[in-house]
Motif scaffolding. Sequence first.
Motif, PDB file in Angstrom:
ATOM      1  N   LEU A  25      -4.715   3.001  -6.666  1.00 45.32           N
ATOM      2  CA  LEU A  25      -3.838   4.148  -6.967  1.00 45.32           C
ATOM      3  C   LEU A  25      -2.977   4.527  -5.758  1.00 45.32           C
ATOM      4  CD1 LEU A  25      -6.188   6.355  -9.215  1.00 45.32           C
ATOM      5  CD2 LEU A  25      -4.677   4.488  -9.861  1.00 45.32           C
ATOM      6  N   ASN A  26      -2.634   3.484  -4.968  1.00 42.37           N
ATOM      7  CA  ASN A  26      -1.760   3.654  -3.787  1.00 42.37           C
ATOM      8  C   ASN A  26      -2.341   4.611  -2.745  1.00 42.37           C
ATOM      9  OD1 ASN A  26       0.038   1.963  -5.180  1.00 42.37           O
ATOM     10  ND2 ASN A  26       0.961   3.701  -6.205  1.00 42.37           N
ATOM     11  N   ALA A  27      -3.666   4.596  -2.619  1.00 40.90           N
ATOM     12  CA  ALA A  27      -4.301   5.426  -1.577  1.00 40.90           C
ATOM     13  C   ALA A  27      -3.731   5.014  -0.223  1.00 40.90           C
ATOM     14  CB  ALA A  27      -5.813   5.232  -1.607  1.00 40.90           C
ATOM     15  N   LEU A  28      -3.493   6.020   0.598  1.00 39.56           N
ATOM     16  CA  LEU A  28      -2.770   5.827   1.866  1.00 39.56           C
ATOM     17  C   LEU A  28      -3.727   5.327   2.961  1.00 39.56           C
ATOM     18  CD1 LEU A  28       0.189   6.398   2.724  1.00 39.56           C
ATOM     19  CD2 LEU A  28      -0.535   8.684   3.365  1.00 39.56           C
ATOM     20  N   SER A  29      -3.637   4.041   3.260  1.00 37.88           N
ATOM     21  CA  SER A  29      -4.463   3.434   4.316  1.00 37.88           C
ATOM     22  C   SER A  29      -3.680   3.472   5.630  1.00 37.88           C
ATOM     23  CB  SER A  29      -4.769   1.986   3.942  1.00 37.88           C
ATOM     24  OG  SER A  29      -3.558   1.276   3.802  1.00 37.88           O
ATOM     25  N   HIS A  30      -4.353   3.119   6.727  1.00 39.44           N
ATOM     26  CA  HIS A  30      -3.660   3.001   8.016  1.00 39.44           C
ATOM     27  C   HIS A  30      -2.470   2.045   7.891  1.00 39.44           C
ATOM     28  CE1 HIS A  30      -6.514   5.164  10.532  1.00 39.44           C
ATOM     29  NE2 HIS A  30      -7.508   4.498   9.972  1.00 39.44           N
ATOM     30  N   GLU A  31      -2.717   0.897   7.220  1.00 43.01           N
ATOM     31  CA  GLU A  31      -1.675  -0.134   7.118  1.00 43.01           C
ATOM     32  C   GLU A  31      -0.481   0.393   6.314  1.00 43.01           C
ATOM     33  OE1 GLU A  31      -4.891  -0.598   6.217  1.00 43.01           O
ATOM     34  OE2 GLU A  31      -5.561  -1.694   7.998  1.00 43.01           O
ATOM     35  N   MET A  32      -0.782   1.058   5.196  1.00 40.70           N
ATOM     36  CA  MET A  32       0.327   1.550   4.371  1.00 40.70           C
ATOM     37  C   MET A  32       1.130   2.602   5.133  1.00 40.70           C
ATOM     38  SD  MET A  32       0.529   3.497   0.732  1.00 40.70           S
ATOM     39  CE  MET A  32      -0.179   2.378  -0.413  1.00 40.70           C
ATOM     40  N   LEU A  33       0.408   3.444   5.859  1.00 40.94           N
ATOM     41  CA  LEU A  33       1.086   4.497   6.620  1.00 40.94           C
ATOM     42  C   LEU A  33       2.001   3.883   7.672  1.00 40.94           C
ATOM     43  CD1 LEU A  33       1.391   7.538   7.045  1.00 40.94           C
ATOM     44  CD2 LEU A  33      -0.603   7.471   8.555  1.00 40.94           C
ATOM     45  N   SER A  34       1.529   2.839   8.364  1.00 42.31           N
ATOM     46  CA  SER A  34       2.392   2.295   9.424  1.00 42.31           C
ATOM     47  C   SER A  34       3.584   1.533   8.827  1.00 42.31           C
ATOM     48  CB  SER A  34       1.599   1.484  10.456  1.00 42.31           C
ATOM     49  OG  SER A  34       1.299   0.252   9.936  1.00 42.31           O
ATOM     50  N   GLU A  35       3.387   0.891   7.670  1.00 40.41           N
ATOM     51  CA  GLU A  35       4.535   0.233   7.022  1.00 40.41           C
ATOM     52  C   GLU A  35       5.544   1.284   6.525  1.00 40.41           C
ATOM     53  OE1 GLU A  35       3.196  -2.529   3.986  1.00 40.41           O
ATOM     54  OE2 GLU A  35       1.758  -3.439   5.358  1.00 40.41           O
ATOM     55  N   PHE A  36       5.020   2.378   5.989  1.00 41.32           N
ATOM     56  CA  PHE A  36       5.881   3.451   5.492  1.00 41.32           C
ATOM     57  C   PHE A  36       6.708   4.024   6.646  1.00 41.32           C
ATOM     58  CE2 PHE A  36       5.751   8.078   3.836  1.00 41.32           C
ATOM     59  CZ  PHE A  36       7.006   7.952   3.256  1.00 41.32           C
ATOM     60  N   LYS A  37       6.027   4.243   7.769  1.00 39.71           N
ATOM     61  CA  LYS A  37       6.721   4.787   8.943  1.00 39.71           C
ATOM     62  C   LYS A  37       7.839   3.835   9.382  1.00 39.71           C
ATOM     63  CE  LYS A  37       4.020   6.946  11.849  1.00 39.71           C
ATOM     64  NZ  LYS A  37       3.036   7.219  12.905  1.00 39.71           N
ATOM     65  N   SER A  60       0.224   5.710 -10.310  1.00 37.92           N
ATOM     66  CA  SER A  60       0.064   6.711  -9.266  1.00 37.92           C
ATOM     67  C   SER A  60       1.247   6.678  -8.301  1.00 37.92           C
ATOM     68  CB  SER A  60      -1.238   6.401  -8.515  1.00 37.92           C
ATOM     69  OG  SER A  60      -1.451   7.315  -7.476  1.00 37.92           O
ATOM     70  N   PHE A  61       1.552   7.844  -7.745  1.00 44.23           N
ATOM     71  CA  PHE A  61       2.495   7.922  -6.618  1.00 44.23           C
ATOM     72  C   PHE A  61       1.653   7.575  -5.378  1.00 44.23           C
ATOM     73  CE2 PHE A  61       4.486  10.698  -3.314  1.00 44.23           C
ATOM     74  CZ  PHE A  61       5.767  10.174  -3.317  1.00 44.23           C
ATOM     75  N   ILE A  62       0.812   8.484  -4.950  1.00 46.12           N
ATOM     76  CA  ILE A  62      -0.231   8.220  -3.944  1.00 46.12           C
ATOM     77  C   ILE A  62      -1.402   9.142  -4.315  1.00 46.12           C
ATOM     78  CG2 ILE A  62      -0.923   8.456  -1.521  1.00 46.12           C
ATOM     79  CD1 ILE A  62       1.960   8.124  -0.667  1.00 46.12           C
ATOM     80  N   ALA A  63      -2.597   8.551  -4.489  1.00 49.09           N
ATOM     81  CA  ALA A  63      -3.762   9.383  -4.872  1.00 49.09           C
ATOM     82  C   ALA A  63      -4.494   9.918  -3.649  1.00 49.09           C
ATOM     83  CB  ALA A  63      -4.701   8.585  -5.762  1.00 49.09           C
ATOM     84  N   GLY A  64      -3.755  10.087  -2.557  1.00 49.24           N
ATOM     85  CA  GLY A  64      -4.356  10.687  -1.362  1.00 49.24           C
ATOM     86  C   GLY A  64      -4.596   9.671  -0.270  1.00 49.24           C
ATOM     87  N   ALA A  65      -5.080  10.173   0.852  1.00 45.37           N
ATOM     88  CA  ALA A  65      -5.487   9.274   1.926  1.00 45.37           C
ATOM     89  C   ALA A  65      -6.599   8.381   1.385  1.00 45.37           C
ATOM     90  CB  ALA A  65      -6.000  10.081   3.110  1.00 45.37           C
ATOM     91  N   ASP A  66      -6.712   7.182   1.941  1.00 45.96           N
ATOM     92  CA  ASP A  66      -7.765   6.249   1.529  1.00 45.96           C
ATOM     93  C   ASP A  66      -9.112   6.817   1.979  1.00 45.96           C
ATOM     94  OD1 ASP A  66      -9.546   4.205   1.119  1.00 45.96           O
ATOM     95  OD2 ASP A  66      -8.103   2.647   1.632  1.00 45.96           O
ATOM     96  N   ILE A  67      -9.887   7.290   1.016  1.00 37.26           N
ATOM     97  CA  ILE A  67     -11.128   8.021   1.318  1.00 37.26           C
ATOM     98  C   ILE A  67     -12.114   7.143   2.097  1.00 37.26           C
ATOM     99  CG2 ILE A  67     -13.132   9.159   0.240  1.00 37.26           C
ATOM    100  CD1 ILE A  67     -11.143  10.067  -1.996  1.00 37.26           C
ATOM    101  N   PHE A 106      -0.189  10.147 -10.226  1.00 42.56           N
ATOM    102  CA  PHE A 106      -0.961  11.036  -9.343  1.00 42.56           C
ATOM    103  C   PHE A 106      -0.263  11.228  -7.995  1.00 42.56           C
ATOM    104  CE2 PHE A 106      -4.439   9.134 -11.943  1.00 42.56           C
ATOM    105  CZ  PHE A 106      -4.942  10.312 -12.484  1.00 42.56           C
ATOM    106  N   ALA A 107      -0.042  12.477  -7.606  1.00 42.96           N
ATOM    107  CA  ALA A 107       0.385  12.803  -6.231  1.00 42.96           C
ATOM    108  C   ALA A 107      -0.664  13.775  -5.715  1.00 42.96           C
ATOM    109  CB  ALA A 107       1.771  13.423  -6.211  1.00 42.96           C
ATOM    110  N   LEU A 108      -1.677  13.208  -5.075  1.00 43.76           N
ATOM    111  CA  LEU A 108      -2.827  14.011  -4.676  1.00 43.76           C
ATOM    112  C   LEU A 108      -2.982  13.964  -3.167  1.00 43.76           C
ATOM    113  CD1 LEU A 108      -5.378  12.743  -7.371  1.00 43.76           C
ATOM    114  CD2 LEU A 108      -3.655  14.551  -7.549  1.00 43.76           C
ATOM    115  N   GLY A 109      -3.504  15.041  -2.603  1.00 40.04           N
ATOM    116  CA  GLY A 109      -3.782  15.069  -1.169  1.00 40.04           C
ATOM    117  C   GLY A 109      -2.565  14.623  -0.379  1.00 40.04           C
ATOM    118  N   GLY A 110      -2.760  13.567   0.444  1.00 37.31           N
ATOM    119  CA  GLY A 110      -1.670  13.042   1.270  1.00 37.31           C
ATOM    120  C   GLY A 110      -0.458  12.612   0.455  1.00 37.31           C
ATOM    121  N   GLY A 111      -0.659  12.306  -0.816  1.00 35.07           N
ATOM    122  CA  GLY A 111       0.465  11.924  -1.674  1.00 35.07           C
ATOM    123  C   GLY A 111       1.366  13.119  -1.946  1.00 35.07           C
TER     124      GLY A 111
END
Length: 257
Positions: A25-37, A60-67, A106-111
């Motif tokens: 659900l596109n949870a935001l991992s370290h890798e995704m965050l650095s690619e996004f940046k 999903s848009f982003i279901a939050g940070a990768d738990i 889903f746009a949850l948490g960090g999303g």
Amino acid sequence: MLYQNILFDQEAGVATITFNRPDKLNALSHEMLSEFKDAVARVRQDPEVRVLLLTGAGRSFIAGADIKVFLDFDPLAARAFAASAHETGFALEALEIPVIACVNGFALGGGLEMAMACDFIYAADTARLGQPEINLGIIPGFGGTQRLARLVGKGAAKEMVLTGRLVNAAEAKALGLVAQVFPTDTFMAECLKVARSLAAKGRVSLRAAKQAIDRGFDLDLKNACLLEVDAFALCFASPDAHEGARAFLEKRQPNFL
Ligand code: COA
């Protein structure tokens, strides 16, 4: 940088960043965050890009940070992760072009926090938005306690953050969190239609409008209005201001730079 967790498309002045880990659900991992940046920096450096859209692959848009990453966190690691996400949020806000969060699911948490760092949010009618961190024994760490309160007011923000409940697109629109809701079937087509219309407007006036609202927001009314006067005057540094008036009087569409 090669992207493995996002997609980057660019067509006719409209760039689209798609979060692309649909099985998570596109949870935001370290890798995704650095690619996004990296992708946001790429947009900032490219004068051909006139509008940026953010969206997610799948439901999903982003279901939050990768738990999963929380399991290894101590306070220092948590601080570094949140600080890095904040840098990206500020980088998004600092872009001079319009940035639209196209919340397809889903746009949850960090999303939701990334979406709120955009200029405005469009949502598919099936989207669900929220800050459910409280249910994990934590709080929003990418700007949620601050940007949500500024967008919907303190009381509504506290109700969402303290209960962790998700709102649907219609309620998000009623709260002022979402600017417009479109049917899921035609969602990205509707978002692209708006993006293309923004890409055809004057660069200087779009930039002046965005900056006047952003910079004036935290000032007292008098100073904010003085800032608006300067931004209004700046529009006449571009031929677009005269072209806009001329086109109206000649009953034709304007040709902006
Ligand atoms: N971090 C890591 N993985 C996540 C995730 C997140 N924030 N959100 C979803 N996923 C993963 C699930 O673990 C699952 O992976 P699996 O198939 O390997 O088990 C996959 O994405 C699909 O999610 P699932 O929970 O099966 O879908 P659902 O439709 O039943 O529920 C949600 C959707 C969004 C309600 C639910 O996934 C959820 O509550 N996610 C966490 C939301 C959250 O707390 N976000 C804030 C984090 S700070």
